[in-house]
Design an enzyme around this catalytic site. Structure first.
Site, PDB file in Angstrom:
ATOM      1  N   GLY A  87     -72.931  23.386 -18.558  1.00  0.00           N
ATOM      2  CA  GLY A  87     -71.779  24.203 -18.190  1.00  0.00           C
ATOM      3  C   GLY A  87     -70.469  23.564 -18.566  1.00  0.00           C
ATOM      4  O   GLY A  87     -70.438  22.505 -19.206  1.00  0.00           O
ATOM      5  N   GLU A 109     -55.736   5.949 -26.703  1.00  0.00           N
ATOM      6  CA  GLU A 109     -57.070   6.069 -27.291  1.00  0.00           C
ATOM      7  C   GLU A 109     -57.076   7.255 -28.247  1.00  0.00           C
ATOM      8  O   GLU A 109     -56.830   8.390 -27.844  1.00  0.00           O
ATOM      9  CB  GLU A 109     -58.101   6.272 -26.184  1.00  0.00           C
ATOM     10  CG  GLU A 109     -59.519   6.318 -26.694  1.00  0.00           C
ATOM     11  CD  GLU A 109     -60.546   6.380 -25.573  1.00  0.00           C
ATOM     12  OE1 GLU A 109     -60.444   7.266 -24.713  1.00  0.00           O
ATOM     13  OE2 GLU A 109     -61.452   5.526 -25.568  1.00  0.00           O
ATOM     14  N   GLU A 159     -66.248   5.605 -15.899  1.00  0.00           N
ATOM     15  CA  GLU A 159     -66.249   4.863 -17.168  1.00  0.00           C
ATOM     16  C   GLU A 159     -65.320   5.647 -18.079  1.00  0.00           C
ATOM     17  O   GLU A 159     -65.663   6.731 -18.527  1.00  0.00           O
ATOM     18  CB  GLU A 159     -67.679   4.772 -17.708  1.00  0.00           C
ATOM     19  CG  GLU A 159     -67.890   3.564 -18.583  1.00  0.00           C
ATOM     20  CD  GLU A 159     -67.528   3.862 -20.019  1.00  0.00           C
ATOM     21  OE1 GLU A 159     -66.348   3.660 -20.383  1.00  0.00           O
ATOM     22  OE2 GLU A 159     -68.407   4.299 -20.762  1.00  0.00           O
ATOM     23  N   LYS A 187     -74.527  17.029 -15.221  1.00  0.00           N
ATOM     24  CA  LYS A 187     -73.729  18.027 -15.970  1.00  0.00           C
ATOM     25  C   LYS A 187     -73.305  17.342 -17.260  1.00  0.00           C
ATOM     26  O   LYS A 187     -72.370  16.561 -17.277  1.00  0.00           O
ATOM     27  CB  LYS A 187     -72.510  18.445 -15.145  1.00  0.00           C
ATOM     28  CG  LYS A 187     -71.922  19.808 -15.513  1.00  0.00           C
ATOM     29  CD  LYS A 187     -71.487  19.994 -16.953  1.00  0.00           C
ATOM     30  CE  LYS A 187     -70.121  19.413 -17.250  1.00  0.00           C
ATOM     31  NZ  LYS A 187     -69.763  19.589 -18.706  1.00  0.00           N
TER      32      LYS A 187
END
Ligand code: NAP
Ligand code: MG
Length: 472
Positions: free
Chosen positions: A201, A379, A245, A170
């Site tokens: 999607g 971040e 990750e 995905k």
């Protein structure tokens, strides 16, 4: 851009059972460049069933034959290098030169490493009176982000194929066209039907259905920490393997003995590449008090060379960010930095001149940043460098290790051993010493909240294998 109306499931392009679609937008001019289906949970289930049905055959395929298919996949990607670069430029906004050199060439190289590892890995080992079999984990659910759209797909699919796993992917809703190109390459490589499946999607619909599916044995996710925590919790409750990750806030530590000019210039380039949308970017530059002002000047001068421009133009070094939401988020962080007392020495929150259309952000450098500020902790995922001052090495270490993240980093010193000694004390998964080159075989992954598990090279392959011990 050419877009498939279907999804690649069980070796063919098939329509969704639903009617929802996703419009793909070029971030440089805000124009729609393609429409792809938005999978329903039922579509995801169909794809998982195809992957399950293909698993016995693919897992029993000799590694040499799996290696041959991955070699063919590498070759199919290499033949489409220009098409890959143009597609990534169109849907992500990465400058064409960078798209060729990194977005196309890196995954081609990584696919090559897994063709070789599939052929050479010892899928059996002897430990005392045991024969230990390295067997594939099963059906993999791969969920990928948009920032390195092909690399992040290949970093999951290639080792999964090498291990003998089957896959449902995905990809991010912002970059489905690159994923469709990848599926075409898989088909050309004659990977058997059902071994690799693509569902385009939305995250909370298709992504969640995949992560929750009881017939998925391993979920490999790259993306935001917020979604990663949710996926980790779901996988933990179902006792299934998970690899995460997630984000980063990596430190670029410039020790007093380092070549300051080189370290600052390389550091700025590292952050501005891909418009700052790199999880491993060195977004915190750490400089000793004596050379701090000089470093700030060098960084501001370096930033002036990154004029935001059309990513299709070969000379452009900085394109837009991926979408309006990211642009607003990055600008919000720039405003917050100023509000918390940091000093803008390049860039700022306004749209760059002449770039009111498109999701552009000014390349921004902040001085007088202190470790507790939001822009030094969170971040940002945009072209924003923060420069922090340290008093001595212990202070530098405390600042460098002082976030929830630990994905990457850099250390610069006059002497390599000095830099290595400092790097040993960093809580992070990768450190580049004096500008050491990226290694596509070295394990990549996070300490602390930057993630769980490793990608690339033999360590990345091990994620897709489980052991069975036979006592003889
Ligand atoms: P994200 O939402 O975590 O997206 C990553 C992937 O997860 C996409 O395929 C996404 O689908 C999917 N997803 C979203 N919600 C999900 C859910 N509930 N269940 C399963 N899958 C789901 O990240 P983003 O919104 O694209 O970016 C937000 C922030 O994440 C960025 O600003 C950046 O800080 C960080 N980020 C980090 C990385 C990295 O490499 N570590 C990469 C991208 C972003 P959709 O595409 O439909 O959302
Ligand atoms: Mg999202």
């Amino acid at each position: 851009m050419k877009a498939h109306e279907g999804m690649y499931i069980d070796g063919d392009w098939r329509p969704s059972v639903g009617t929802e679609t996703i419009e793909v937008v070029n971030p440089a001019d805000e124009q729609v460049i393609g429409v792809v289906p938005a999978a329903t949970a039922e579509d995801v289930d169909t794809a998982v069933r195809a992957a399950r049905a293909a698993f016995p055959g693919w897992s029993a395929t000799p590694p040499a034959e799996r290696a041959a298919r991955i070699t063919a996949l590498r070759d199919a990607l290499a033949a489409r290098r220009e098409e890959i670069a143009e597609t990534v430029t169109a849907e992500l906004g990465a400058p064409l030169g960078f798209a060729r050199a990194v977005h196309a060439d890196l995954p081609i190289a990584v696919a090559g490493t897994y063709a070789e590892l599939a052929a050479t890995h010892a899928f059996e080992e002897k430990i005392g009176n045991s024969t230990v079999l390295h067997e594939p984990v099963g059906v993999v659910g791969a969920i990928t982000p948009w920032n390195y759209p092909l690399h992040q797909i290949v970093a999951k699919v290639a080792p999964a194929l090498a291990a003998g796993c089957t896959i449902v992917l995905k990809p991010a809703e912002d970059t489905p066209l690159t994923a469709q190109l990848f599926a075409e390459a898989v088909h050309e490589a004659a990977v058997p039907a059902g071994v690799f499946n693509l569902v385009t999607g939305l995250g909370p619909v298709a992504g969640q259905a995949l992560a929750e599916h009881e017939d998925v044995d391993l979920v490999s996710f790259t993306g935001s920490t917020a979604v990663g925590k949710q996926i980790g919790a779901t996988a933990g409750a179902a006792v299934k393997r998970v690899a995460l990750e997630l984000g980063g806030k990596s430190a670029n530590v410039i020790l007093p003995s380092a070549d300051l000019t080189r370290a600052v210039k390389t550091g700025v380039a590292n952050v501005f590449a891909n418009s700052g949308q790199t999880c491993s970017a060195w977004t915190r530059m750490l400089v000793d008090a004596a050379r701090y002002d000089e470093a700030v000047e060098l960084a501001a001068a370096a930033a002036a060379k990154y004029v935001p421009g059309d990513p299709q133009d070969d000379t452009t070094r900085l394109g837009p960010v991926v979408n309006a939401k990211q642009r607003d988020r990055v600008r919000g962080y720039i405003e917050r930095g100023t509000a918390e007392g940091a000093r803008v020495v390049a860039g700022g929150p306004e749209a760059p001149e002449g770039r009111e259309t498109g999701y552009y952000v000014r390349p921004t450098v902040f001085a007088d940043v202190t470790p507790g500020m939001t822009i030094a902790q969170e971040e940002i995922f945009g072209p924003v460098v923060t420069i922090l001052k340290y008093e001595d090495e212990d202070d530098a270490l405390r600042i460098a290790n002082g976030t929830v993240y630990g994905l990457a980093g850099a250390v610069w010193a006059g002497d390599q051993d000095e830099a290595v000694a400092f790097a040993r004390r960093l809580d992070t998964g990768q450190v580049d010493i004096n500008g050491g080159a990226f290694n596509p075989l070295a394990p990549f992954g996070g300490y602390k909240q930057s993630g769980v598990g490793r990608e690339l090279g033999p360590h990345g392959l091990a994620e897709y294998l489980q052991t069975k011990s036979l006592q003889l």
